[in-house]
Design an enzyme around this catalytic site. Structure first.
Site, PDB file in Angstrom:
ATOM      1  N   ARG A 280      11.160  -6.515  12.378  1.00  0.00           N
ATOM      2  CA  ARG A 280       9.774  -6.165  12.687  1.00  0.00           C
ATOM      3  C   ARG A 280       8.859  -6.443  11.505  1.00  0.00           C
ATOM      4  NH1 ARG A 280      10.216  -1.210  15.751  1.00  0.00           N
ATOM      5  NH2 ARG A 280      11.027  -2.708  17.253  1.00  0.00           N
TER       6      ARG A 280
ATOM      7  N   LYS B 179      -2.977   5.807  -3.995  1.00  0.00           N
ATOM      8  CA  LYS B 179      -4.050   6.737  -3.663  1.00  0.00           C
ATOM      9  C   LYS B 179      -3.852   8.072  -4.365  1.00  0.00           C
ATOM     10  CE  LYS B 179      -3.745   4.808   0.996  1.00  0.00           C
ATOM     11  NZ  LYS B 179      -2.304   4.498   0.941  1.00  0.00           N
TER      12      LYS B 179
ATOM     13  N   ILE C 230      -2.600  -2.918   7.388  1.00  0.00           N
ATOM     14  CA  ILE C 230      -1.356  -2.652   6.647  1.00  0.00           C
ATOM     15  C   ILE C 230      -0.294  -2.038   7.565  1.00  0.00           C
ATOM     16  CG2 ILE C 230      -2.222  -2.539   4.273  1.00  0.00           C
ATOM     17  CD1 ILE C 230      -2.638   0.489   4.697  1.00  0.00           C
TER      18      ILE C 230
ATOM     19  N   ASP D  13       0.837  -1.196   0.000  1.00  0.00           N
ATOM     20  CA  ASP D  13       0.000   0.000   0.000  1.00  0.00           C
ATOM     21  C   ASP D  13       0.873   1.247   0.000  1.00  0.00           C
ATOM     22  OD1 ASP D  13      -2.946   1.132   0.905  1.00  0.00           O
ATOM     23  OD2 ASP D  13      -1.305   2.288   1.786  1.00  0.00           O
TER      24      ASP D  13
ATOM     25  N   TYR E 126       2.926  10.080  -0.600  1.00  0.00           N
ATOM     26  CA  TYR E 126       4.037   9.520   0.170  1.00  0.00           C
ATOM     27  C   TYR E 126       5.387   9.785  -0.498  1.00  0.00           C
ATOM     28  CZ  TYR E 126       0.402   6.668   2.502  1.00  0.00           C
ATOM     29  OH  TYR E 126      -0.699   6.227   3.169  1.00  0.00           O
TER      30      TYR E 126
ATOM     31  N   LYS F 229       3.312  -0.898   9.043  1.00  0.00           N
ATOM     32  CA  LYS F 229       4.484  -0.342   8.366  1.00  0.00           C
ATOM     33  C   LYS F 229       5.707  -0.483   9.255  1.00  0.00           C
ATOM     34  CE  LYS F 229       6.371   3.492   9.174  1.00  0.00           C
ATOM     35  NZ  LYS F 229       6.501   4.865   9.639  1.00  0.00           N
ATOM     36  N   SER F 230       6.834  -0.818   8.653  1.00  0.00           N
ATOM     37  CA  SER F 230       8.113  -0.796   9.353  1.00  0.00           C
ATOM     38  C   SER F 230       9.217  -0.794   8.310  1.00  0.00           C
ATOM     39  CB  SER F 230       8.266  -2.021  10.275  1.00  0.00           C
ATOM     40  OG  SER F 230       9.525  -1.984  10.926  1.00  0.00           O
ATOM     41  N   VAL F 231      10.382  -0.280   8.686  1.00  0.00           N
ATOM     42  CA  VAL F 231      11.555  -0.410   7.811  1.00  0.00           C
ATOM     43  C   VAL F 231      12.586  -1.344   8.436  1.00  0.00           C
ATOM     44  CG1 VAL F 231      11.253   1.839   6.719  1.00  0.00           C
ATOM     45  CG2 VAL F 231      12.637   1.664   8.804  1.00  0.00           C
TER      46      VAL F 231
ATOM     47  N   HIS G 168      -7.791   9.633  -1.509  1.00  0.00           N
ATOM     48  CA  HIS G 168      -7.063   9.626  -0.234  1.00  0.00           C
ATOM     49  C   HIS G 168      -7.854  10.271   0.914  1.00  0.00           C
ATOM     50  CE1 HIS G 168      -2.655   9.362   1.275  1.00  0.00           C
ATOM     51  NE2 HIS G 168      -3.497   9.125   2.250  1.00  0.00           N
TER      52      HIS G 168
ATOM     53  N   ASN H 227       5.654  -8.786  12.096  1.00  0.00           N
ATOM     54  CA  ASN H 227       4.272  -8.327  11.883  1.00  0.00           C
ATOM     55  C   ASN H 227       3.440  -9.284  11.046  1.00  0.00           C
ATOM     56  OD1 ASN H 227       4.643  -6.021  13.404  1.00  0.00           O
ATOM     57  ND2 ASN H 227       4.998  -4.681  11.644  1.00  0.00           N
TER      58      ASN H 227
END
Length: 274
Positions: free
Chosen positions: A237, A76, A229, A46, A51, A231-233, A109, A241
């Site tokens: 993690r 979006k 959804i 997503d 972004y 989120k992590s970088v 959005h 998730n």
């Protein structure tokens, strides 16, 4: 590899119930993060025009080795691009950045009600759907009044409404509206931007299950039937998730999480963001 449950949207399209979000991820970091997600078993990504990382998502898709048709891709339309013609132009720009000739889901959005462009925007979305350039269309951050207006003016019911949703903002009335119209509920900020991770009630549940608070919250979303959804970088993690399908919450757990409702947003109010 983890097997993620598949939900069927109101137009028959299938979507993984748990996907990977890239909100607030720099474009330069997005490619590695999405590639790690795909390697970890995620098959839904997503992103959004605003972004600024659609190109990073596109690079990951092109180099991951995962066939495009196996990935459910959402982007979006940003607020400044609402309106019939502007929507069509913005969609072309997003496709070019993503490096694909279609998306699976295209969302408005925000409703930005004071601008009053979302009905015309929805007509453009319907054209994109009819032309096969997106496989489903939906909205994000729409309140019941915004949804009802679309439903009155259009024969196409949104497949998804992606909204802020977490144990501190459970959105029960809005979810009931969705259920009444066959609209899937998708949760952004599913962990309240990390605020939930220090909650004592969630920590206690996590300890009982030998899990993290984040895993408990994601399991709660899945229990409700939400699409979610996170989120992590951080690679560990990202993998953690998606590792939420081999345990279940008890009725007492669900009751304790339901009691955390406080109507608390981490993001803007959709009725006033314009």
């Amino acid at each position: 590899m983890t097997s993620v449950p598949i939900l069927t949207l109101n137009n028959g399209l299938e979507i993984p119930q748990l996907g990977f979000g890239v909100f607030q991820v720099e474009d330069a970091l997005t490619t590695d993060a999405v590639r790690t997600a795909l390697e970890s078993g995620y098959r839904s990504i997503d992103t959004a025009a605003v972004y600024g990382n659609e190109a990073g998502v596109g690079r990951a898709l092109a180099t991951s080795g995962v066939p495009r048709e196996e990935v459910f891709l959402t982007t979006k339309l940003w607020n400044d691009d609402q309106g019939y013609d502007a929507t069509l132009t913005a969609f072309d720009t997003s496709l070019a950045k993503l490096g694909t000739d279609y998306v699976d889901l295209y969302l408005i959005h925000w409703p930005t009600p004071a601008r009053d462009r979302y009905p015309d925007t929805w007509r453009a979305m319907e054209k994109l759907l009819a032309d096969g350039r997106t496989r489903a269309i939906g909205v994000s951050n729409f309140q019941p009044a915004h949804l009802e207006r679309l439903l009155e003016q259009s024969g196409v019911v949104p497949s998804v409404n992606q909204v802020e949703l977490h144990p501190y903002l459970q959105q029960a009335p809005l979810r009931a509206v969705h259920a009444g119209h066959g609209i899937a509920t998708e949760a952004w900020s599913p962990l309240a931007q990390g605020a939930l991770l220090q909650d004592p009630a969630l920590d206690a549940i996590a300890r009982r299950h030998g899990r993290t608070p984040a895993q408990v919250v994601l399991r709660w979303h899945l229990h409700l039937g939400n699409i979610v959804i996170p989120k992590s970088v951080t690679p560990a993690r990202i993998r953690q998730n998606i590792d939420v399908f081999d345990f279940a919450l008890t009725a007492e757990d669900i009751e304790a999480i339901t009691a955390l409702e406080r109507g608390e947003r981490t993001g803007p109010d959709p009725d006033t963001l314009n």
